[in-house]
Design an enzyme around this catalytic site. Structure first.
Site, PDB file in Angstrom:
ATOM      1  N   LYS A 169     -10.283  -5.355   7.930  1.00 26.87           N
ATOM      2  CA  LYS A 169     -11.127  -6.391   7.320  1.00 26.87           C
ATOM      3  C   LYS A 169     -11.766  -7.270   8.396  1.00 26.87           C
ATOM      4  O   LYS A 169     -12.953  -7.587   8.344  1.00 26.87           O
ATOM      5  CB  LYS A 169     -10.283  -7.244   6.357  1.00 26.87           C
ATOM      6  CG  LYS A 169      -9.769  -6.440   5.158  1.00 26.87           C
ATOM      7  CD  LYS A 169      -8.688  -7.181   4.390  1.00 26.87           C
ATOM      8  CE  LYS A 169      -8.137  -6.365   3.235  1.00 26.87           C
ATOM      9  NZ  LYS A 169      -6.933  -6.888   2.621  1.00 26.87           N
ATOM     10  N   GLU A 216       0.860  -1.185   0.000  1.00 25.08           N
ATOM     11  CA  GLU A 216       0.000   0.000   0.000  1.00 25.08           C
ATOM     12  C   GLU A 216       0.897   1.235   0.000  1.00 25.08           C
ATOM     13  O   GLU A 216       2.069   1.157   0.386  1.00 25.08           O
ATOM     14  CB  GLU A 216      -0.868   0.011   1.277  1.00 25.08           C
ATOM     15  CG  GLU A 216      -1.784  -1.184   1.441  1.00 25.08           C
ATOM     16  CD  GLU A 216      -3.099  -1.054   0.668  1.00 25.08           C
ATOM     17  OE1 GLU A 216      -3.456   0.054   0.257  1.00 25.08           O
ATOM     18  OE2 GLU A 216      -3.755  -2.094   0.470  1.00 25.08           O
TER      19      GLU A 216
HETATM   20  N1  HSE Z   1      -2.842  -4.588   0.487  1.00 24.19           N
HETATM   21  C1  HSE Z   1      -3.860  -5.578   0.554  1.00 24.19           C
HETATM   22  C2  HSE Z   1      -3.213  -6.941   0.583  1.00 24.19           C
HETATM   23  C3  HSE Z   1      -4.809  -5.571  -0.596  1.00 24.19           C
HETATM   24  O1  HSE Z   1      -2.004  -7.055   0.435  1.00 24.19           O
HETATM   25  O2  HSE Z   1      -3.925  -7.898   0.781  1.00 24.19           O
HETATM   26  C4  HSE Z   1      -5.979  -4.682  -0.392  1.00 24.19           C
HETATM   27  O3  HSE Z   1      -6.519  -4.793   0.866  1.00 24.19           O
END
Ligand code: HSE
Length: 428
Positions: free
Chosen positions: A207, A192
């Site tokens: 999440k 990110e």
């Molecule tokens: N950066 C996240 C991951 C993807 O590596 O799973 C989007 O949430």
């Protein structure tokens, strides 16, 4: 043909571009399946004239996502801007207030403002759908909200950050240190914009908090997720774990116990031969446990253009078909405020630390553990340099409270050269 459902898409990065491609390339399939066409009327992004490999000239352009969200020719506002606040939140609120449904991939926004946005959606008689926010292409929100609606959910677990799983599995397969693989992931564009969202466990914690809300009927409470990232995991930890028949995974676990809601996202040891232990690379896995179904394991790509756009389109298709469900699977006002609780179930822990290599150092550590009621199962001292002695301890099952007491007392000892890394050994 019935009237088309008109999308306004804010954000034309990887996911937005993928959504445009699906709407264009699969127009007939989508219309056949939904019974009405899906079209795009307007888009918005930071830069207009960028080569994205798609032609956006037939769509109206808005510089401001809020203006896009309010357009009369938009039925569904697709929010792919990202960020917990700022333009993403302002535009989502504007869309709901203007009577638009919202489809979003924004886990950070929902983890921080999910309850308020769900209430706003219900007040406006609109829906917010967010399949793409959790575990990329895996339809886990649908599975939990709809497919398992007849179950009392006892536990939700999973590996939900592909970048961390890539780093941990690549460290093991290539025998490379964390820093090298982190840089590799950076070069590959996996991280990110703010990498701590990935490696600090924050993205995966967002999440997990969304899944908890659906599973346990409580308001999203990201602030109470116990978070620990993978930054302190060394290749030695990975090798020690492998020697004992385990793999290290950034694992999320949420369960509602008599003590309250337990939500943790932390590196754990899981059996190497378990489905979670065998998960390689950027793949995600979510394990859902319910009283009727026992266990459902979902595995799939956690990120990327196709998988995430696929999840966005699943939500768009629901709305096109007239399927409307409350944001977290029940009315927002009915969601409870769960009491946060630390991990209640005792588990063995893996501890690694370095001690000053002097007489009595190990005895002091053993005494602290014993006094806190933590029993040692195995212990090893390995490859020490001139002044420090790296120590590996595996405890018998203990509670997190007892372990935390031991770790806190240990930090006050005058023999600790490197603060302990403590990893739960999870039975999955
Ligand atoms: N950066 C996240 C991951 C993807 O590596 O799973 C989007 O949430």
């Amino acid at each position: 043909m019935s009237t088309p459902l008109r999308l306004g898409i804010a954000g034309l990065g990887t996911v937005g571009t993928g959504v445009v491609k699906i709407v264009r390339q699969k127009a007939n399939l989508l219309a056949e399946r939904a019974g009405r066409p899906v079209t795009i009327t307007a888009v918005s992004a930071r830069t207009r004239d960028k080569d994205r490999g798609i032609n956006i000239s037939s769509y109206a352009w808005e510089d401001d996502p809020v203006a896009l969200a309010k357009r009369d020719d938009v039925d569904v506002f697709v929010e792919l801007v990202g960020g917990s606040d700022g333009p993403a939140k302002a535009a989502t609120e504007a869309a709901l207030a203007a009577g638009k449904d919202v489809v979003t991939a924004n886990k950070a926004m929902l983890a921080h403002h999910g309850q308020a946005l769900a209430l706003a959606a219900e007040d406006a008689g609109r829906v917010i759908r967010f399949e793409a926010a959790v575990a990329g292409g895996i339809p886990v929100i649908k599975a939990l909200t709809e497919g398992l609606a007849g179950n009392e959910i006892s536990r939700v677990m999973g590996v939900m950050n592909g970048t961390c799983n890539y780093i941990l599995t690549r460290m093991q397969s290539a025998g490379l240190p964390y820093e090298d693989v982190f840089e590799e992931a950076n070069q590959l564009g996996y991280l990110e914009a703010d990498p701590t969202l990935d490696v600090g466990g924050i993205d995966a914690g967002h999440k997990l908090s969304l899944l908890s809300s659906i599973a346990f009927g409580c308001e999203v409470d990201f602030a109470s997720v116990e978070l620990e990232g993978i930054e302190r995991i060394t290749i030695e930890d990975i090798n020690h774990a492998a020697d004992m028949g385990f793999r290290i995974k950034l694992l999320g676990v949420a369960q509602l116990t008599g003590r309250g809601l337990e939500q943790r996202m932390s590196p754990c040891l899981v059996p190497a031969n378990s489905p979670l232990g065998q998960l390689e690379g950027g793949t995600n896995m979510v394990v859902l446990e319910g009283d009727q179904v026992e266990q459902v394991v979902l595995r799939g790509p956690g990120a990327g253009e196709g998988p995430t756009a696929s999840a966005v389109m699943g939500d768009v298709m629901d709305i096109t078909r007239g399927f409307r469900i409350k944001t977290f699977g029940r009315p927002a006002a009915a969601l409870t405020k769960a009491k946060p609780a630390k991990a209640a179930t005792p588990a063995p822990y893996y501890l690694r630390m370095a001690l000053d290599d002097k007489p009595g150092a190990l005895a002091k550590v053993a005494t602290v553990l014993g006094t806190a009621g933590v029993s040692i199962d195995r212990m090893r001292q390995y490859m020490h340099d001139d002044s420090t002695a790296p120590i590996l301890i595996v405890t018998h099952k203990t509670t997190r409270d007892a372990l935390d007491k031991a770790l806190s007392d240990m930090s006050a000892l005058d023999v600790i050269a490197t603060d302990p890394v403590a990893l739960r050994i999870e039975s999955v």
